[in-house]
Design a protein around this motif. Structure first.
Motif, PDB file in Angstrom:
ATOM      1  N   ILE A  38       0.840  -1.203   0.000  1.00  0.00           N
ATOM      2  CA  ILE A  38       0.000   0.000   0.000  1.00  0.00           C
ATOM      3  C   ILE A  38       0.871   1.247   0.000  1.00  0.00           C
ATOM      4  O   ILE A  38       0.594   2.229  -0.706  1.00  0.00           O
ATOM      5  CB  ILE A  38      -0.946  -0.013   1.210  1.00  0.00           C
ATOM      6  N   GLU A  40       3.861   1.506  -1.227  1.00  0.00           N
ATOM      7  CA  GLU A  40       4.438   1.633  -2.563  1.00  0.00           C
ATOM      8  C   GLU A  40       3.437   2.262  -3.538  1.00  0.00           C
ATOM      9  O   GLU A  40       3.793   3.120  -4.352  1.00  0.00           O
ATOM     10  CB  GLU A  40       4.881   0.265  -3.073  1.00  0.00           C
ATOM     11  N   VAL A  41       2.172   1.821  -3.462  1.00  0.00           N
ATOM     12  CA  VAL A  41       1.141   2.387  -4.333  1.00  0.00           C
ATOM     13  C   VAL A  41       0.962   3.871  -4.042  1.00  0.00           C
ATOM     14  O   VAL A  41       0.859   4.702  -4.963  1.00  0.00           O
ATOM     15  CB  VAL A  41      -0.192   1.634  -4.147  1.00  0.00           C
ATOM     16  N   ASP A  42       0.929   4.232  -2.764  1.00  0.00           N
ATOM     17  CA  ASP A  42       0.772   5.629  -2.369  1.00  0.00           C
ATOM     18  C   ASP A  42       1.910   6.481  -2.930  1.00  0.00           C
ATOM     19  O   ASP A  42       1.691   7.593  -3.440  1.00  0.00           O
ATOM     20  CB  ASP A  42       0.717   5.730  -0.845  1.00  0.00           C
ATOM     21  N   ALA A  44       3.761   5.805  -5.586  1.00  0.00           N
ATOM     22  CA  ALA A  44       3.629   5.870  -7.044  1.00  0.00           C
ATOM     23  C   ALA A  44       2.576   6.893  -7.469  1.00  0.00           C
ATOM     24  O   ALA A  44       2.784   7.663  -8.418  1.00  0.00           O
ATOM     25  CB  ALA A  44       3.280   4.492  -7.600  1.00  0.00           C
ATOM     26  N   ILE A  45       1.445   6.915  -6.754  1.00  0.00           N
ATOM     27  CA  ILE A  45       0.396   7.894  -7.069  1.00  0.00           C
ATOM     28  C   ILE A  45       0.922   9.312  -6.853  1.00  0.00           C
ATOM     29  O   ILE A  45       0.685  10.212  -7.665  1.00  0.00           O
ATOM     30  CB  ILE A  45      -0.852   7.639  -6.210  1.00  0.00           C
ATOM     31  N   THR A  67      -9.641  -0.245  -7.715  1.00  0.00           N
ATOM     32  CA  THR A  67      -8.969  -1.528  -7.897  1.00  0.00           C
ATOM     33  C   THR A  67      -9.976  -2.527  -8.429  1.00  0.00           C
ATOM     34  O   THR A  67     -11.181  -2.220  -8.495  1.00  0.00           O
ATOM     35  CB  THR A  67      -8.354  -2.014  -6.570  1.00  0.00           C
TER      36      THR A  67
END
Length: 239
Positions: A38, A40-42, A44-45, A67
Motif C-alpha cells: 500500500i 508503494e502504491v501511495d 507511485a500515485i 482496484t
C-alpha cells in the motif's frame, strides 16, 4: 458456519488462508507485507500527481483511483478474492475531478458505484458519447451540477446490484452469484445449491446466515428480486 465446500483445503481461498493467516504470527507477517505494498502504491500515485503538476496538466486531468477487487485477510476463514462477501466485493473509488465545486471536494458518498461506471465516467469527462452497449453510468452526476441536480441523480442511483463469479471449477473456486443492497445480501453457490442471506444492518460482518429462517413468501420475494436483477444485467441493459 462456513459451508463445507469452502472448508476444503483444495479451495484456493481456504488453502491460502491456511498458508497465510491461520496463526497470529502468519497474520502479522502477511499484513505487514500488505501495508508495504500500500505504501508503494501511495508513493507511485504521488509521483504521478507531481508529474502532472510539473506539466501544468493537473487541473485538466480526471483522476480515478480504484482496484479490481477487494481482499479477504482471513475473514470468513478465507484469503484473497473470488467470493461475494463484503471484504472481497467492496473496492475504493476516489475521484479527483478539477470540475468539482470546491464545497464538494473531499466529501464521501456511499452510493453504489461499480466497475462498469468507470468507462462512461471517463468518456463523459472527455466529451465522448457513451455507447449504448455500456451498462454503467457517469458518476460525475453525483457531484457536478446544482444541488437539485445532484440530489436527483443520487435519488435515481442504483440501490442494489447483481454480482456474479464463474470459474468452471466447483472445488478450487466455486461459482457464486449475489443480490447486494445496503440492507441485505442474498448469495447463491449454484454448483452446490447453497443459499445464504445476511442482514447487513444488523450483521455487517456476515456471520449469521438467516436464509433458512425465512418464511416461504419472504424467501420467494428475495429470489424473485434476484432473478429480475440477474435477467436485467444479462440483457445488457443499463444498470
Amino acid at each position: 458456519a462456513m459451508p463445507e465446500f469452502l472448508q476444503n483445503p483444495a479451495n484456493v481461498g481456504r488453502g491460502r488462508w491456511m498458508n497465510r493467516y491461520s496463526t497470529p504470527e502468519m497474520y502479522q507477517a502477511m499484513m505487514k507485507k500488505t501495508y508495504r505494498m500500500i505504501t508503494e502504491v501511495d508513493t507511485a500515485i504521488g509521483n504521478v500527481v507531481r508529474k502532472l503538476e510539473e506539466q501544468g496538466a493537473l487541473n485538466d486531468t480526471l483522476i480515478l483511483f480504484t482496484t479490481d477487487n477487494g481482499n479477504l485477510h482471513g475473514e470468513h476463514g478465507l484469503a484473497e478474492k473470488w467470493y461475494p462477501y463484503e471484504e472481497s466485493v467492496r473496492v475504493p473509488l476516489v475521484v479527483v475531478d478539477p470540475r468539482s465545486p470546491e464545497g464538494r471536494r473531499g466529501t464521501v458518498n456511499d452510493e453504489y458505484t461499480l466497475n462498469i461506471d468507470l468507462a462512461p465516467t471517463m468518456l463523459s469527462a472527455a466529451g465522448v458519447p457513451v455507447p449504448d452497449v455500456m451498462q454503467g453510468r457517469d458518476v460525475a452526476g453525483m457531484y457536478l451540477g446544482t444541488e437539485e441536480e445532484v440530489e436527483r441523480t443520487r435519488g435515481s442511483w442504483r440501490k442494489e446490484f447483481y454480482y456474479e463469479w464463474f470459474t468452471g471449477h466447483k472445488v478450487v473456486i466455486p461459482a457464486s452469484l449475489a443480490l447486494v443492497s445496503k440492507r441485505s445480501k442474498y448469495i447463491v453457490y449454484p454448483e452446490y445449491g447453497h443459499e445464504e442471506l445476511f442482514l447487513l444492518e444488523d450483521d455487517p460482518y456476515e456471520e449469521r446466515n438467516v436464509f433458512g429462517t425465512l418464511n416461504s413468501p419472504a424467501a420467494k420475494e428475495i429470489k424473485e428480486r434476484f432473478s429480475r436483477m440477474r435477467s436485467h444485467a444479462e440483457s445488457g441493459a443499463r444498470c
